[in-house]
Design a protein around this motif. Structure first.
Motif, PDB file in Angstrom:
ATOM      1  N   GLY A 197      37.771  72.446  30.589  1.00 48.99           N
ATOM      2  CA  GLY A 197      38.675  73.589  30.593  1.00 48.99           C
ATOM      3  C   GLY A 197      39.135  73.978  29.202  1.00 48.99           C
ATOM      4  O   GLY A 197      39.179  75.163  28.853  1.00 48.99           O
ATOM      5  N   SER A 198      39.478  72.980  28.386  1.00 49.68           N
ATOM      6  CA  SER A 198      39.916  73.313  27.025  1.00 49.68           C
ATOM      7  C   SER A 198      38.747  73.828  26.190  1.00 49.68           C
ATOM      8  O   SER A 198      38.928  74.715  25.354  1.00 49.68           O
ATOM      9  CB  SER A 198      40.583  72.104  26.353  1.00 49.68           C
ATOM     10  OG  SER A 198      39.711  70.995  26.275  1.00 49.68           O
ATOM     11  N   MET A 199      37.544  73.297  26.419  1.00 47.22           N
ATOM     12  CA  MET A 199      36.371  73.829  25.729  1.00 47.22           C
ATOM     13  C   MET A 199      36.117  75.282  26.122  1.00 47.22           C
ATOM     14  O   MET A 199      35.799  76.131  25.278  1.00 47.22           O
ATOM     15  CB  MET A 199      35.145  72.971  26.032  1.00 47.22           C
ATOM     16  CG  MET A 199      33.827  73.566  25.533  1.00 47.22           C
ATOM     17  SD  MET A 199      33.729  73.694  23.742  1.00 47.22           S
ATOM     18  CE  MET A 199      32.925  72.133  23.374  1.00 47.22           C
ATOM     19  N   GLN A 200      36.275  75.598  27.395  1.00 50.84           N
ATOM     20  CA  GLN A 200      36.102  76.978  27.841  1.00 50.84           C
ATOM     21  C   GLN A 200      37.110  77.898  27.164  1.00 50.84           C
ATOM     22  O   GLN A 200      36.771  79.007  26.745  1.00 50.84           O
ATOM     23  CB  GLN A 200      36.237  77.056  29.364  1.00 50.84           C
ATOM     24  CG  GLN A 200      35.084  76.425  30.122  1.00 50.84           C
ATOM     25  CD  GLN A 200      35.334  76.378  31.618  1.00 50.84           C
ATOM     26  OE1 GLN A 200      36.440  76.066  32.072  1.00 50.84           O
ATOM     27  NE2 GLN A 200      34.315  76.675  32.409  1.00 50.84           N
ATOM     28  N   GLY A 201      38.359  77.432  27.067  1.00 52.86           N
ATOM     29  CA  GLY A 201      39.365  78.238  26.396  1.00 52.86           C
ATOM     30  C   GLY A 201      39.050  78.440  24.925  1.00 52.86           C
ATOM     31  O   GLY A 201      39.207  79.541  24.387  1.00 52.86           O
ATOM     32  N   ALA A 202      38.606  77.364  24.257  1.00 56.47           N
ATOM     33  CA  ALA A 202      38.247  77.467  22.844  1.00 56.47           C
ATOM     34  C   ALA A 202      37.052  78.396  22.650  1.00 56.47           C
ATOM     35  O   ALA A 202      37.034  79.230  21.732  1.00 56.47           O
ATOM     36  CB  ALA A 202      37.934  76.080  22.285  1.00 56.47           C
ATOM     37  N   ALA A 203      36.052  78.264  23.513  1.00 51.39           N
ATOM     38  CA  ALA A 203      34.856  79.100  23.397  1.00 51.39           C
ATOM     39  C   ALA A 203      35.193  80.575  23.593  1.00 51.39           C
ATOM     40  O   ALA A 203      34.651  81.451  22.910  1.00 51.39           O
ATOM     41  CB  ALA A 203      33.806  78.658  24.413  1.00 51.39           C
ATOM     42  N   ALA A 204      36.126  80.855  24.501  1.00 52.04           N
ATOM     43  CA  ALA A 204      36.514  82.245  24.751  1.00 52.04           C
ATOM     44  C   ALA A 204      37.156  82.875  23.524  1.00 52.04           C
ATOM     45  O   ALA A 204      37.063  84.096  23.329  1.00 52.04           O
ATOM     46  CB  ALA A 204      37.473  82.307  25.936  1.00 52.04           C
ATOM     47  N   GLN A 205      37.780  82.054  22.679  1.00 49.10           N
ATOM     48  CA  GLN A 205      38.437  82.559  21.469  1.00 49.10           C
ATOM     49  C   GLN A 205      37.651  82.234  20.197  1.00 49.10           C
ATOM     50  O   GLN A 205      38.141  82.462  19.095  1.00 49.10           O
ATOM     51  CB  GLN A 205      39.845  81.973  21.370  1.00 49.10           C
ATOM     52  CG  GLN A 205      40.800  82.455  22.447  1.00 49.10           C
ATOM     53  CD  GLN A 205      41.105  83.939  22.350  1.00 49.10           C
ATOM     54  OE1 GLN A 205      40.955  84.556  21.295  1.00 49.10           O
ATOM     55  NE2 GLN A 205      41.522  84.541  23.458  1.00 49.10           N
ATOM     56  N   ASP A 206      36.430  81.700  20.355  1.00 46.88           N
ATOM     57  CA  ASP A 206      35.561  81.374  19.214  1.00 46.88           C
ATOM     58  C   ASP A 206      36.243  80.390  18.258  1.00 46.88           C
ATOM     59  O   ASP A 206      36.215  80.559  17.037  1.00 46.88           O
ATOM     60  CB  ASP A 206      35.142  82.646  18.479  1.00 46.88           C
ATOM     61  CG  ASP A 206      33.837  82.457  17.710  1.00 46.88           C
ATOM     62  OD1 ASP A 206      33.156  81.429  17.915  1.00 46.88           O
ATOM     63  OD2 ASP A 206      33.498  83.336  16.892  1.00 46.88           O
ATOM     64  N   ILE A 207      36.832  79.352  18.834  1.00 43.32           N
ATOM     65  CA  ILE A 207      37.544  78.335  18.063  1.00 43.32           C
ATOM     66  C   ILE A 207      36.788  77.010  18.171  1.00 43.32           C
ATOM     67  O   ILE A 207      36.309  76.631  19.237  1.00 43.32           O
ATOM     68  CB  ILE A 207      38.986  78.158  18.596  1.00 43.32           C
ATOM     69  CG1 ILE A 207      39.787  79.448  18.406  1.00 43.32           C
ATOM     70  CG2 ILE A 207      39.687  76.989  17.921  1.00 43.32           C
ATOM     71  CD1 ILE A 207      40.010  79.849  16.972  1.00 43.32           C
ATOM     72  N   GLY A 208      36.689  76.289  17.059  1.00 42.21           N
ATOM     73  CA  GLY A 208      36.014  75.003  17.053  1.00 42.21           C
ATOM     74  C   GLY A 208      36.740  73.966  17.893  1.00 42.21           C
ATOM     75  O   GLY A 208      37.932  74.086  18.187  1.00 42.21           O
TER      76      GLY A 208
END
Length: 357
Positions: free
Chosen positions: A99-110
């Motif tokens: 879930g946190s990876m999905q959130g990071a990916a949605a905002q283009d964050i490492g």
């Protein structure tokens, strides 16, 4: 209570996510996530330290476009922040690290995945998009177990190792002791076995990594190695001399040793000691885009966001993480605009003044 399906309308900043998380999480889990070591003075200092620096805005600057890109380890990042390695994310939400990876990916964050993740490292990286994904390593008592973790991370596609060096033993987690915290059924460190974790103070100290261990790891991997948990200037200089790719100036969010200085308080001293040609990241206590700005001005190349991941996950799952990151991005850009900074390279100590204590 369970996470909400939408983002509450009254969430305007990261502190609002913390308020909701406290309401939604079971009490033991809340105290584990939010708590720190002993009297939690370092945790308090991490956040209050940012207030010691005040911003000096610049007017009539003519800034019309804000460029927040930074180059980290040869890769371009759209924003100077990454999600920090945080253990047992399924405590906050069933989606956990995915879930946190999905959130990071949605905002283009490492993203940096913890050794103590509650999801298999191979599964989490499947959700990676354009931003880098690094693996945080806790050195295991048995060298073969450590090497196996490194090889798994390499094979799965993680592009750097972040070795935590400041927690050879657990801190005095008095708050979680009082709350009677134990990991609930279904939440565990699935990437390691129970036998890989030493029990007892002496066993932990006997298994603790040394500078020689870091040399051994560097000789065993093609991945760049970053040391996380550096506070002393002398340790920062030793790390650079050893040839690591960079360091994270961090006190582990105040979770290991209480009454340490706030991470941001050590940034400028460490930057002066190691020079401008060495990667420095910073974590512990960042809750505003203006905090990111101040960390960059004091010498960090980028920052890591830790506990707010869990607050946002607990409140609204992956959507909450994405929204939390969006808030930080907007706040950073606003701060840059008002301080007359068109790019990250424009940010410096000339934009800060220190409050007298």
């Amino acid at each position: 209570m369970s996470a909400l399906t939408t983002i509450p309308a009254d969430i305007a900043c990261l502190a609002d996510y913390r308020r909701y998380a406290e309401q939604l999480l079971p009490s033991p889990a809340w105290h584990y996530i939010d708590g720190a070591s002993a009297d939690e003075l370092t945790k308090q200092a991490n956040e209050s330290a940012f207030a010691r620096w005040q911003l000096i805005p610049r007017v009539l600057s003519g800034v019309t476009n804000i460029n927040t890109q930074v180059n980290l380890l040869g890769q371009m990042h759209q924003f100077p922040m990454l999600l920090a390695p945080v253990a047992y994310q399924k405590l906050a939400h069933p989606s956990g690290e995915v879930g946190s990876m999905q959130g990071a990916a949605a905002q283009d964050i490492g993203y940096i995945l913890s050794t103590l993740a509650s999801t298999a490292l191979e599964e989490v990286i499947d959700y990676k998009q354009s931003a880098d994904c690094w693996f945080q390593l806790y050195v295991q008592p048995d060298w073969h177990d450590t090497l196996a973790l490194i090889q798994r991370a390499e094979y799965a596609g993680y592009s750097a190792l972040v070795i935590t060096v400041d927690a050879p033993i657990n801190g005095l987690r008095n708050r979680e002791q009082r709350a009677g915290f134990v990991l609930p059924a279904g939440v565990s460190a699935v990437n390691i076995t129970a036998t890989q974790s030493p029990q007892g103070l002496q066993a932990c100290l006997n298994a603790a990594p040394t500078w020689q261990t870091i040399k051994q790891i560097m000789a065993s991997t093609h991945l760049p190695v970053i040391l996380k948990g550096i506070i002393a200037v002398e340790d920062a200089m030793l790390a650079k001399e050893l040839g690591v790719a960079g360091i994270v100036v961090s006190n582990h969010g105040g979770r290991v040793l209480d009454t340490m200085p706030a991470s941001v308080m050590m940034l400028s001293l460490i930057r002066q000691a190691v020079g401008n040609d060495f990667l420095i990241l910073c974590d512990s206590g960042i809750r505003r885009g203006s905090d990111i700005f101040k960390a960059l001005a004091l010498g960090a190349d980028a920052v890591l966001i830790g506990r707010p991941i869990m607050y946002a996950l607990a409140t609204a799952g992956p959507l909450g993480v994405a929204h939390m990151l969006r808030i930080l991005k907007d706040e950073l850009q606003l701060t840059m605009a008002l301080c007359g900074c068109a790019s990250i390279a424009d940010i410096s100590t000339k934009h800060l003044i220190t409050l007298q204590t």
